[in-house]
Design an enzyme around this catalytic site. Structure first.
Site, PDB file in Angstrom:
ATOM      1  N   HIS A  55       0.817  -1.205   0.000  1.00 50.20           N
ATOM      2  CA  HIS A  55       0.000   0.000   0.000  1.00 50.20           C
ATOM      3  C   HIS A  55       0.857   1.264   0.000  1.00 50.20           C
ATOM      4  O   HIS A  55       0.568   2.229  -0.693  1.00 50.20           O
ATOM      5  CB  HIS A  55      -0.912  -0.017   1.224  1.00 50.20           C
ATOM      6  CG  HIS A  55      -1.872   1.121   1.286  1.00 50.20           C
ATOM      7  ND1 HIS A  55      -3.082   1.107   0.647  1.00 50.20           N
ATOM      8  CD2 HIS A  55      -1.788   2.327   1.908  1.00 50.20           C
ATOM      9  CE1 HIS A  55      -3.711   2.246   0.872  1.00 50.20           C
ATOM     10  NE2 HIS A  55      -2.956   3.002   1.630  1.00 50.20           N
ATOM     11  N   HIS A 104     -10.513   2.984  -0.159  1.00 52.12           N
ATOM     12  CA  HIS A 104     -10.598   2.538   1.230  1.00 52.12           C
ATOM     13  C   HIS A 104     -11.444   1.270   1.257  1.00 52.12           C
ATOM     14  O   HIS A 104     -12.424   1.171   1.990  1.00 52.12           O
ATOM     15  CB  HIS A 104     -11.175   3.640   2.127  1.00 52.12           C
ATOM     16  CG  HIS A 104     -10.362   3.852   3.365  1.00 52.12           C
ATOM     17  ND1 HIS A 104     -10.898   4.005   4.605  1.00 52.12           N
ATOM     18  CD2 HIS A 104      -9.020   3.905   3.542  1.00 52.12           C
ATOM     19  CE1 HIS A 104      -9.929   4.163   5.493  1.00 52.12           C
ATOM     20  NE2 HIS A 104      -8.787   4.103   4.877  1.00 52.12           N
TER      21      HIS A 104
END
Lengths: 747, 310
Positions: A55, A104
């Site tokens: 990420h 998200h």
């Protein structure tokens, strides 16, 4: 337990460390030892594990994303690009706009409300960190089948979370998407886009320059929430037991974020800070190391100064926490009192936690002892990079051979139309969008369900920006290269039909596990398609986000590149809305229709079919249409314009008619299959309504831009009538179109 | 004429209310919650938003803001006050208006363009409308369901204090479809929908919201005899945002929020303890700007250096 200090790490080199549990591979762990010349302390190991996670480090995607820079057309407008918190585009000499879309996804599946809420919070702080006032948000969403029981858990939570956070920040939500597909059943996508406006001279920098300057942490207290969010949640595949990861989801407090926004803007305006970075994924670790690395400086940090929600937290937890609503500032000592004064005025906590040094090391103490001593660049910039293996998915050839063009076609087009408009992907999304405030700030010119959201950014001149986000994952599943281009083409067209001129691109690339060569191939193809498309259109990608590991077990989601396009409109009064506005206007279609049904909404709704190749993209045509629409807006020739995409001409007619309750009568082109005319999803088409007086001028303009134009019919009445085929009263259409989501999710 | 718009922490539509006042022809004055001075304004708007994050109850904390004391006194003396959305909630919490606003019956935040019908226009903020007039303005709230006991509702009806009701659908379940009420004197009005979002053709569903601001301007000129209904005077948009009026010195710091005895900041210390000669360190500390702020910073740094030398 005693504190694992640097000293202790040096004296206990052989102590076993849980690097694998933290998501690090063995060779990555060995590299950390090599960099430090010893084993990392517990805190350092935590820092590396999150900064080197997929990420944060983009380790699998980096080599592909390079194309965005290499193929990007030169643009004088770009003030900040990839690598910054968000890309910044100059709109005129005085004003710039910054925008970015981010994912998200995993938190939103585990805890839909807070996951989605903090997604909004995170992207807003990215925009804020560039020096901009956030002015609007948009949310592209993907859920499993609408009628699946778990979608009833996930969707209302996600929508409530986005609304609850964005509404409370006072940001209008001006657009987005809600798409249902079983491929997202165990892995919904919650992407959030934010756009902000700044005077060009207020652009902020994240570099922690100036040894002796003070490092100030502002905003919420730090708690145990979100520890390991990037490494545990965002960088691994879901499996059973995902519920146990709930503590990895952060909890949002939009009120604090609102105060943080106002405080930051006041600090920028007064020129009180040297550098700024938001705390998002990887929390304090990321903010400290990135700011120091960007300036080539070091830092001495007293971690004990960090205000904690939970006094028993340990140093590695403080460093890894992803508690929301926090910003880091670099402040000259002489301005410190003024900075703390602004914070007090707004009721926000601000705490000096250390100083910038010229050592080139980030040095952190805890309870008086050194727990971290690392070169910041090794965390922020020099993470591992992988060229992962790529392989075309084994089933792709068969999938592409199974064309939807050969499926049985309907005889009752009226019944098909009503079934299509009521299908979850084509129906009215008011159930969702009514939970978002679209009016706040008073500059919303257009908002969903319009093709683009439009925000006025200068009340004196009427200067505005248009934004659209799009993506069709069925197309991308069939052909990731073309699918990514189609997403770009659609977002570009959605901006263009409002009369705005597209200038820049952001993207959120949602894919399965990069460790699966088939997924990695899809990713590489999609990136190549998007980069090629941007090159052809002459607009740069200014930044974005990659989200991998969107899969449940071995099954990945459809590859889902979401593309956001930003456009500029010199005078928002010239914007073109989507709905038919007057009776007796002439209705035209721009572009050509061919029988392109593979991957279409019709094939999916009626046959549950996915196969064949997606529609053809012609960027030259898209550019011609954009030129034509911009000119038509300037000349005020057009009353409405609506892009043709999912559901084809039929859906565009329905949406344009229902928008302002103005009916329409059309005659389909002679010689063409009426079904294909209505439901094909050929790209590069727009439905336009023009007053009779402007008909000839508009036709001449289309000829000038070499855009094919077909007169379809005339507006007016209380029904949608297709000559020689069928008629449906608008009331009946509206009932079918607007009933679906309330029926599933309640009123 | 000056219309004040109060900014509380968490106010969101304050800029929009100021813009609306400006378009209606007033001078908008931005007031700060912690400053009890009304700075000579002729009327006050409490704008929409989520003051204090809706903590406890919507408006429950804002009612204790220093400026609210002044507004309560001034309202008793006839100052026109308009509470929009969160402002309405604050007025109810402050007991300037009866009843309460509770969670929407359907439990969702809802934003749509809403039709209202005027029941009674005898207030400082509605004189330019006529009884029975229907207007279209945005509604957007999560807690806009007006409730009161039956006696209070009957009394509101009897006194003509119900200013407007929702028509063509009640967006939040409000009792008796109440969208806006006023106090007995008519100078204080609370409304759940947002007139400030319906003042420009480009951004609103109508221009109906302007009437509220135009009305108060007329009222201020001739409070005794409300002018007959007429079209609101629309002025060219001028767009120089008014500065927020605030005390120049930061307000009394809240001990709960103040950073605890902050500046134990380490002076510049080399990473390697070996490099730190005690004598040099003193010089360094003297020349260090951080150290000039506070002596304890130096002390703390030295303390750390000492311990690391062991």
């Amino acid at each position: 337990m005693s504190i694992d200090t640097v000293e202790r790490a040096e004296s206990t080199p052989d102590e076993l460390q849980p690097y694998a549990e933290l998501g690090l591979k063995e060779d990555e762990y060995l590299r950390i030892r090599q960099i430090l010349g010893r084993r990392p302390t517990q805190s350092e190991l935590a820092m590396y594990s999150i900064m080197w996670s997929e990420h944060c480090s983009y380790k699998s995607s980096k080599i592909h994303l390079k194309q965005f820079g290499e193929k990007a057309p030169h643009s004088d407008r770009m003030l900040a690009g990839i690598g910054e918190n968000a890309g910044v585009i100059a709109i005129n000499e005085r004003l710039a706009v910054t925008f970015k879309v981010e994912s998200h996804n995993h938190p939103s599946f585990v805890e839909p409300h807070q996951g989605a809420a903090t997604g909004v919070g995170g992207i807003v702080r990215d925009i804020l960190a560039m020096g901009a006032r956030p002015v609007a948000v948009m949310d592209p969403l993907r859920f499993g089948a609408a009628d699946h029981p778990d979608t009833k858990r996930v969707l209302p939570g996600v929508v409530g979370g986005i609304g609850g956070y964005g509404n409370c920040l006072g940001l209008p939500n001006i657009g987005g998407e809600v798409v249902f597909d079983p491929s997202y059943q165990g892995n919904p996508l919650v992407n959030a886009l934010c756009v902000g406006v700044l005077p060009t001279d207020r652009l902020q920098n994240k570099a922690a320059t100036g040894p002796g300057n003070i490092v100030v942490l502002m905003g919420a207290k730090t708690g145990r929430d979100g520890i390991g969010g990037v490494s545990v949640l965002a960088s691994a595949t879901f499996d059973e037991g995902s519920e146990r990861r709930r503590p990895s989801v952060q909890v949002g407090d939009p009120f604090t974020e609102k105060l943080l926004i106002e405080s930051c803007l006041e600090l920028y305006e007064a020129g009180l800070i040297v550098g700024v970075q938001d705390l998002g994924g990887a929390g304090l670790t990321c903010a400290l190391t990135e700011t120091a690395a960007a300036a080539g400086t070091g830092m001495d940090i007293q971690l004990d100064k960090v205000p904690l929600r939970e006094p028993s937290m340990e140093s590695h937890e403080v460093l890894a926490s992803e508690s929301q609503e926090r910003m880091l500032f670099i402040v000259e000592p002489s301005n410190l009192d003024a900075v703390l004064g602004v914070a007090t005025l707004w009721g926000v906590i601000a705490t000096p936690i250390g100083v910038v040094t010229d050592t080139g090391r980030v040095h952190i103490t805890w309870r008086g002892e050194t727990v971290v001593d690392v070169p910041p660049g090794s965390l922020a910039d020099d993470g591992p990079v992988y060229a992962r293996p790529l392989r075309e998915p084994a089933d792709l050839i068969l999938l592409q051979a199974d064309r939807a063009e050969t499926l049985p076609r309907p005889t009752d087009l009226r019944e098909t139309l009503l079934r299509m408009v009521a299908s979850p992907n084509l129906c009215d999304k008011a159930w969702v969008t009514e939970q978002y405030d679209r009016y706040v700030l008073g500059n919303t010119i257009l908002a969903q369900p319009e093709d683009s959201g439009i925000i006025r950014i200068d009340e004196e001149t009427g200067l505005g920006i248009a934004l659209s986000v799009d993506g069709n994952s069925r197309y991308t599943r069939l052909d990731p290269y073309e699918g990514a281009k189609l997403a770009l083409a659609e977002a570009y067209r959605n901006v263009a039909v409002t009369g705005a001129t597209p200038v820049a691109v952001t993207d959120c690339l949602n894919f399965g596990s990069p460790e699966d060569p088939a997924v990695m191939w899809q990713f590489a193809e999609a990136v190549r398609g998007l980069a090629d498309g941007c090159q052809e259109l002459g607009i740069p990608v200014t930044g974005g986000n990659v989200s991998f590991y969107n899969q449940t077990g071995a099954v990945a989601i459809h590859p889902t590149p979401i593309v956001g396009v930003l456009g500029v409109l010199d005078d928002v009064a010239q914007r073109i809305p989507m709905g038919f506005a007057h009776d007796n206007d002439v209705v035209f279609m721009l572009g050509d229709t061919t029988a392109e049904l593979s991957g279409s909404e019709w094939a999916w709704v009626v046959h549950g079919h996915l196969g064949g190749r997606p529609p053809h993209v012609d960027f030259a045509r898209e550019q011609a249409i954009a030129g034509l629409m911009a000119r038509a807006a300037e000349l005020q020739l057009v009353h409405s314009a609506h892009d043709l995409s999912d559901g084809g001409l039929a859906q565009a007619l329905v949406e344009s008619a229902l928008r302002k309750d103005v009916g329409v009568t059309v005659a389909l082109p002679e010689g063409a299959d009426p079904f294909v005319s209505l439901f094909s999803e050929s790209a590069g088409r727009v439905l336009v309504s023009v007053s009779r007086g402007h008909r000839q001028a508009f036709e001449a303009l289309a000829a000038e831009f070499e855009v094919p134009i077909t007169a379809l019919g005339i507006t007016g009445g209380d029904r949608l009538a297709v000559k020689d085929q069928f008629e449906v009263p608008l009331d009946e259409l509206r009932e079918a179109w607007s009933g679906t989501l309330p029926k599933i999710f309640g009123t | 004429m000056k219309i004040g718009v109060v900014t509380f922490p968490g106010s969101l539509d304050d800029g929009d209310a100021a813009r609306a006042a400006r378009i209606a022809g007033a001078q908008a004055v931005r007031l700060w919650h912690a400053d009890p001075d009304l700075h000579g304004v002729d009327a006050v708007v409490l704008p929409g938003g989520f003051s204090y994050g809706d903590a406890l109850r919507c408006g429950a904390i804002a009612r204790f803001a220093p400026i609210m004391e002044t507004i309560k006194k001034a309202a008793a003396d006839g100052l026109p006050v308009l509470g929009i959305c969160n402002g309405f909630q604050i007025l109810c919490e402050a007991h300037l208006l009866p009843g309460a606003l509770t969670r929407n019956q359907h439990l969702h935040f809802r934003n749509r363009d809403q039709w209202l019908r005027f029941d009674n226009v005898a207030s400082a903020w509605t004189g330019s409308f006529v009884e029975g007039q229907e207007i279209l303005i945005p509604v957007k709230n999560g807690e806009g369901c007006f409730v009161a006991d039956a006696d209070t509702l009957d009394q509101l009806e009897a006194n003509g204090q119900i200013v407007a009701r929702y028509i063509n659908g009640n967006p939040n379940g409000s009792m008796r479809d109440i969208a806006a009420i006023r106090n007995e004197a008519g100078n204080v009005v609370g409304i759940m929908p947002h007139p400030e979002h319906a003042v420009e053709a480009l951004t609103g569903p109508s221009l109906d919201g302007l009437g509220f601001f135009a009305s108060v301007l007329q009222y201020l000129v001739a409070p005794a005899s409300p002018a007959p209904a007429q079209e609101a005077q629309v002025r060219e948009t001028v767009t120089i945002p008014e500065p927020l009026i605030r005390p120049t010195i930061p307000v009394e710091p809240d001990p709960a929020l103040a950073p605890p005895a902050w500046p134990e900041i380490p002076a510049r210390v080399p990473a390697q303890a070996d490099d730190a000669e005690p004598v040099e360190a003193d010089d360094e500390a003297d020349s260090d700007p951080a150290a000039e702020i506070d002596e304890p910073a130096v002390a703390a740094a030295e303390q750390r250096r000492d311990s690391s030398e062991h």
